[in-house]
Motif scaffolding. Structure first.
Motif, mmCIF file in Angstrom:
data_model
loop_
_atom_site.group_PDB
_atom_site.id
_atom_site.type_symbol
_atom_site.label_atom_id
_atom_site.label_comp_id
_atom_site.label_asym_id
_atom_site.label_seq_id
_atom_site.Cartn_x
_atom_site.Cartn_y
_atom_site.Cartn_z
ATOM 1 N N ILE A 273 0.853 -1.207 0.000
ATOM 2 C CA ILE A 273 0.000 0.000 0.000
ATOM 3 C C ILE A 273 0.883 1.250 0.000
ATOM 4 C CG2 ILE A 273 -1.526 1.385 1.492
ATOM 5 C CD1 ILE A 273 -3.103 -0.751 0.136
ATOM 6 N N GLU A 274 1.901 1.238 0.846
ATOM 7 C CA GLU A 274 2.746 2.440 0.953
ATOM 8 C C GLU A 274 3.553 2.697 -0.328
ATOM 9 O OE1 GLU A 274 3.184 2.808 5.772
ATOM 10 O OE2 GLU A 274 4.791 1.794 4.704
ATOM 11 N N ALA A 275 3.801 1.598 -1.070
ATOM 12 C CA ALA A 275 4.560 1.764 -2.323
ATOM 13 C C ALA A 275 3.619 1.948 -3.519
ATOM 14 C CB ALA A 275 5.452 0.544 -2.534
ATOM 15 N N GLY A 276 2.299 2.001 -3.249
ATOM 16 C CA GLY A 276 1.339 2.190 -4.346
ATOM 17 C C GLY A 276 1.159 0.949 -5.211
ATOM 18 N N ARG A 277 1.510 -0.227 -4.670
ATOM 19 C CA ARG A 277 1.368 -1.460 -5.445
ATOM 20 C C ARG A 277 0.058 -2.162 -5.099
ATOM 21 N NH1 ARG A 277 7.141 -2.362 -3.736
ATOM 22 N NH2 ARG A 277 6.230 -3.385 -1.936
#
Ligand SMILES: NC(=O)c1ccc[n+]([C@@H]2O[C@H](COP(=O)([O-])OP(=O)(O)OC[C@H]3O[C@@H](n4cnc5c(N)ncnc54)[C@H](OP(=O)(O)O)[C@@H]3O)[C@@H](O)[C@H]2O)c1
Length: 312
Positions: A273-277
């Motif tokens: 989530i934090e890496a936008g994946r």
């Protein structure tokens, strides 16, 4: 351990887990071939001249064998899949034409729901499933750190109604995949192993996204802890409906134990989530909720976490 008669294993999903297996294979005379997603990724890998692996101690540079779908030559007879659940179908579709009809395929990943669709590529695949608690992360492109030792279990799911492969055959595959300190143990009931891992992941992973916290912090926050209990209460209903004996208290105890043992970890779902994946949520909480619907059970807490992670 390797003999010339040993099969040539390919690894699909050259991330943390796939690179870990390939690294130990390389170091222990069992050269797996990594299949990278495309020619560009392979060129990047060749520029990096291999994988940097910290397997405990200091990092070392390992020139692991690698290829990509457009450069595959001989048929793939033995395939270890280490892609994330949501990546698996596309990754296998890209190499399906190169899979031999009766290839041995080992699906080593978290989540449930990817195995049956794989059989659509080749109905005569010999598909086994594995679950690991090894802990490894990527600290850069083609660079991994083996952060925590765990165990790896392998078996044939009965959910797929494939012809039984037999204990001896499965033990042979486990031996082939046991490289260096990574020991793969055959088990009679892999379905229960995968189910129990799913339940723990359903309880911990989406909550770490909701509270944006490390696993252990769920136990320190009274709100999160209350919610953990509510989620496990719903999970216990599904567990009971499927005929498993462990009750809510036992399930909660197991979840708390894992959260405590992995207290400092940021779950892979939170990292994604934090890496936008894209996350594995559809194959974790999503799988549980679909099962709940089939069983006529209402799982509002899990459903709302599913929505939360989808929208995060
Ligand atoms: N890491 C752990 O400690 C751990 C522990 C237990 C279980 N697991 C489970 O093991 C599985 C793998 O986790 P991981 O941490 O190794 O994930 P990861 O590091 O994200 O690795 C997944 C790999 O799959 C590759 N991939 C994605 N789509 C592909 C495609 N179409 N063709 C070829 N390769 C493709 C990715 O390539 P790119 O590099 O090009 O994106 C990536 O290298 C997950 O189910 C995870 O939950 C992980």
């Amino acid at each position: 351990m390797t003999t010339t008669a040993e099969p040539n294993w390919h690894i699909l999903g050259a991330g943390a887990i796939g690179s870990l297996w390939a690294s130990h294979g390389h170091l222990h005379g069992h050269p797996f071939t990594l299949i990278l997603r495309d020619a560009q990724r392979l060129a990047d890998y060749q520029s990096a001249r291999g994988i940097t692996a910290n397997l405990g101690g200091s990092a070392q540079h390992l020139p692991l064998k690698a290829t990509c779908p457009s450069q595959l030559g001989e048929p793939i007879t033995h395939l270890l899949i280490c892609a994330k659940a949501q990546q698996t179908q596309a990754a296998v579709a890209a190499i399906a034409a190169h899979l031999s009809d009766d290839a041995v395929v080992v699906l080593l990943q978290n989540g449930l729901g990817t195995a049956a669709p794989l059989m659509q590529h080749k109905p005569s695949l010999r598909l086994l499933q594995a679950s690991t608690t090894e802990g490894v992360f990527r600290n850069g492109p083609f660079s991994i750190v083996h952060a925590g030792r765990g165990q790896t279990l392998l078996g044939q799911s009965t959910a797929l109604t494939l012809p039984p492969m037999g204990e001896e055959f499965i033990a042979g595959i486990a031996r082939q995949l046991s490289v260096g300190p990574l020991q793969v143990t055959p088990v009679a009931d892999i379905d229960t192993v995968l189910w129990q891992k799913l339940l723990v992941n359903c309880a911990i992973n989406p909550l770490t996204v909701k509270y944006r916290c490390r696993n252990g912090e769920l136990l320190d926050n009274p709100l999160a802890l209350q919610e953990l209990g509510d989620i496990v209460n719903e999970i216990a209903k599904v567990n009971h409906a499927l005929g498993y004996r462990d009750n809510e208290t036992e399930l909660l105890g197991r979840v708390r134990q894992v959260a405590s043992k992995t207290a400092l970890n940021r779950s892979s779902m939170l990292q994604d989530i934090e890496a936008g994946r894209e996350t594995e949520i559809e194959f974790i909480t999503g799988y549980l909720c679909r099962l709940g619907t089939e069983l006529g059970l209402s799982l509002p807490r899990n459903q709302s976490l599913l929505t939360l992670v989808r929208e995060a």
